[in-house]
Design an enzyme around this catalytic site. Structure first.
Site, short mmCIF file in Angstrom:
data_model
loop_
_atom_site.label_atom_id
_atom_site.label_comp_id
_atom_site.label_asym_id
_atom_site.label_seq_id
_atom_site.Cartn_x
_atom_site.Cartn_y
_atom_site.Cartn_z
N LYS A 180 0.85 -1.19 0.00
CA LYS A 180 0.00 0.00 0.00
C LYS A 180 0.89 1.24 0.00
O LYS A 180 1.45 1.62 1.02
CB LYS A 180 -0.89 0.05 1.25
N GLY A 233 6.83 5.68 8.38
CA GLY A 233 5.92 6.83 8.46
C GLY A 233 5.94 7.42 9.85
O GLY A 233 6.97 7.38 10.54
N SER A 234 4.80 7.95 10.27
CA SER A 234 4.76 8.67 11.55
C SER A 234 4.77 7.71 12.74
O SER A 234 4.36 6.55 12.62
CB SER A 234 3.50 9.54 11.60
N GLU A 255 9.65 1.85 10.91
CA GLU A 255 10.69 2.88 10.79
C GLU A 255 9.96 4.21 10.90
O GLU A 255 9.10 4.51 10.08
CB GLU A 255 11.39 2.73 9.43
N CYS A 289 13.28 11.37 7.28
CA CYS A 289 13.35 11.01 8.70
C CYS A 289 14.77 11.21 9.20
O CYS A 289 15.00 11.35 10.40
CB CYS A 289 12.87 9.59 8.93
N GLU A 390 9.06 16.18 15.75
CA GLU A 390 9.43 16.09 14.34
C GLU A 390 8.57 17.06 13.52
O GLU A 390 7.34 16.95 13.51
CB GLU A 390 9.24 14.65 13.83
#
Ligand SMILES: NC(=O)C1=CN([C@@H]2O[C@H](COP(=O)(O)OP(=O)(O)OC[C@H]3O[C@@H](n4cnc5c(N)ncnc54)[C@H](O)[C@@H]3O)[C@@H](O)[C@H]2O)C=CC1
Ligand SMILES: O=C(O)CCC(=O)C(=O)O
Length: 488
Positions: A180, A233-234, A255, A289, A390
């Protein structure tokens, strides 16, 4: 003036075929440099589409794992060749879909090619060890089994490199994949799937389902037919995925975020340190990131460093990533731009001093895009939100340290631990930094970003699920070790 391109209609890729989602829904993927420009219409898939993809993967996985590694590798080499032939086209699409400069987008696509070739080679490397048994007549060794069906949930900031560094090892070690991609970059994703199709990957081995995170992403995490889930992602979403996967006994790998420091010691080469801070912090509009966001400078050189940094940041050209003169493209989407602008306000409210940037640029040609000029905050203290959370945008925060030792303390003062860099010529400083930094990637006289495909990549603390991606480390996630004991 830009040539208008017709929006592309994208389908899901399931069982080796391109298919519209059963419900027929679609979402526009827009160009963040000009939000009035639609790059493509991408599926808004529902659970039925995901179920179909998982069934296709299940049907394909056993014959895929039975192939020799070299046979799977041959197909990855072909996918790499297909991607290499389409470098410009894929890079251009990426730049139009998420805003990074064409040079970066093309470079990332070339990195995707190199990752595919690296993992193609993994098909003929060793996967186990012989271990002496205490039984003199027995033969004991380890081998590895694929997990089965792996779910890949990928973000928009590296639309080629991240999914490829997840899918290539998944495939070479014998797994089938249900992918996805982020909706924001789904047109680019479809081109990656096309490369695998052109390579002749057997039907069902790779499936791509495009849709909302809460539906298809969460659906992957909870699907009983998916044996492992890999996500970038977050933190918020990553943790939900991890909990969902854990609750049904599936393997997972996350991650997530970073708040990466660069430390500038008193003996640093300031010109090189400024260059690394700008490149690490502001390339890709700060949406990595591994991006530098906390710039920790020892007092002796603070003012000199600041002056050089600000004058160079002010000179960076913001614009459409497809223009050759652009250094910094727009934020990838409106939500991201709003997040950056809200942190600019937050920083000012917290008492930091904005030295430059942090604004929507003037000029008619940029008015339709999600642009924010690169910002540098002065007088930041470690407890401020802009130094802890972040931001994922073009924002650098300058923090003054009394000395090198306290700079390391400040660098570690974060819940994240992905990447950390230092500029110094003192070997003692280098060794202290290497030993004391709690980060998965420690870089000396180099910027915080800069991941090499053949080396392990992942974070400490809240940045990851403590696993590692890329290089040979990837085998640990995508396979299970089997210990075999044979007696005549
Ligand atoms: N570590 C990294 O490389 C990245 C970090 N981020 C961070 O996340 C922030 C928000 O960006 P987003 O695009 O909203 O990230 P996100 O974490 O929502 O999206 C990443 C992927 O997860 C999917 N997803 C979203 N909600 C989901 C759910 N409930 N269950 C399963 N999958 C889901 C998305 O569709 C996308 O494919 C950024 O500001 C940045 O701080 C975002 C992208 C990449
Ligand atoms: O710095 C890089 O090349 C990789 C960064 C990354 O993994 C990310 O932003 O998610």
């Amino acid at each position: 003036m830009h040539a208008v391109q017709e929006p592309q209609m994208i389908g899901n890729y399931i069982g080796g075929q391109w298919k519209a989602p059963a419900g027929g829904g679609s979402t526009p993927s827009i160009n963040p440099a000009r939000k009035s420009e639609i790059v493509g219409y991408v599926p808004d898939s529902q659970i039925g589409d995901l179920n179909e993809a998982v069934e296709a993967a299940e049907a394909a996985r056993r014959s895929w794992r039975k192939l020799a590694g070299s046979q799977r590798g041959a197909l990855l080499f072909k996918a790499a060749d297909a991607m290499e032939r389409r470098l410009d086209e894929i890079g251009r699409t990426m730049s139009r879909e998420m805003g990074k400069t064409f040079a970066e987008a093309k470079g990332e696509t070339a990195r995707g090619v190199a990752i595919l070739r690296y993992y193609a080679g993994e098909g003929i490397r060793k996967i186990g060890d012989v271990i002496p048994s205490t039984d003199a007549d027995a033969f004991m060794f380890t081998t590895r089994s694929p997990l089965g069906v792996v779910g890949v949930i990928s973000p928009w900031n590296f639309p080629v490199a991240i999914p490829v560094w997840k899918m290539a090892p998944a495939l070479i070690y014998g797994n089938a994949v249900v992918w996805k991609p982020a909706t924001e970059t789904a047109v680019t994703a479809a081109k990656i799937a096309e490369c695998f199709h052109e390579a002749g990957l057997p039907a069902g081995v790779l499936n791509m389902v495009i849709g909302g995170g809460r539906v298809i992403g969460q659906g992957i995490a909870s699907h009983p037919g998916i044996h492992g889930v890999t996500f970038t992602g977050s933190n918020e979403v990553g943790k939900q995925i991890g909990q969902t996967a854990l609750s049904r006994g599936a393997k997972y790998q996350l991650e997530m975020g970073g708040k990466n420091p660069i430390v500038i010691a008193a003996d640093a080469d300031l010109d090189l340190a400024v260059e690394a801070t700008i490149s690490g912090g502001l390339r890709s509009t700060g949406q990595k990131c591994t991006a530098t966001s906390r710039v920790i400078v020892v007092r002796d050189v603070y003012e000199a460093f600041k002056e050089k940094l600000v004058s160079q940041v002010k000179a960076l050209k913001v614009g459409d990533g497809l223009e050759a003169s652009t250094w910094l493209g727009p934020c990838a989407n409106e939500k991201q731009m709003e997040t950056v602008l809200s942190y600019i306000n937050r920083g000012k409210e917290e008492g930091a001093v904005l030295l430059c940037g942090g604004e929507r640029p003037e000029g008619a040609e940029l008015a339709d895009g999600f642009y924010v000029t690169p910002a540098v905050f002065d007088r930041v203290t470690s407890g401020m939100a802009i130094a802890q959370e972040e931001i994922f945008g073009p924002v650098l925060t300058l923090i003054e340290a009394d000395d090198f030792e306290s700079a390391i303390g400040l660098a570690n003062d974060t819940e994240f631990g992905l990447s950390a860099s230092v500029y110094t010529r003192d070997i003692g400083n280098v060794l202290s930094f290497v030993h004391e930094m709690d980060a998965g990637l420690v870089r000396i006289n180099a910027e915080t970003a800069g991941v090499e495909l053949q080396a392990p990549f992942g974070g400490m603390k809240q940045s990851s699920s403590h696993s590692r991606e890329q290089g040979q480390a990837a085998i640990e996630f995508y396979t299970s070790v089997k210990t075999v004991f044979i007696k005549p």
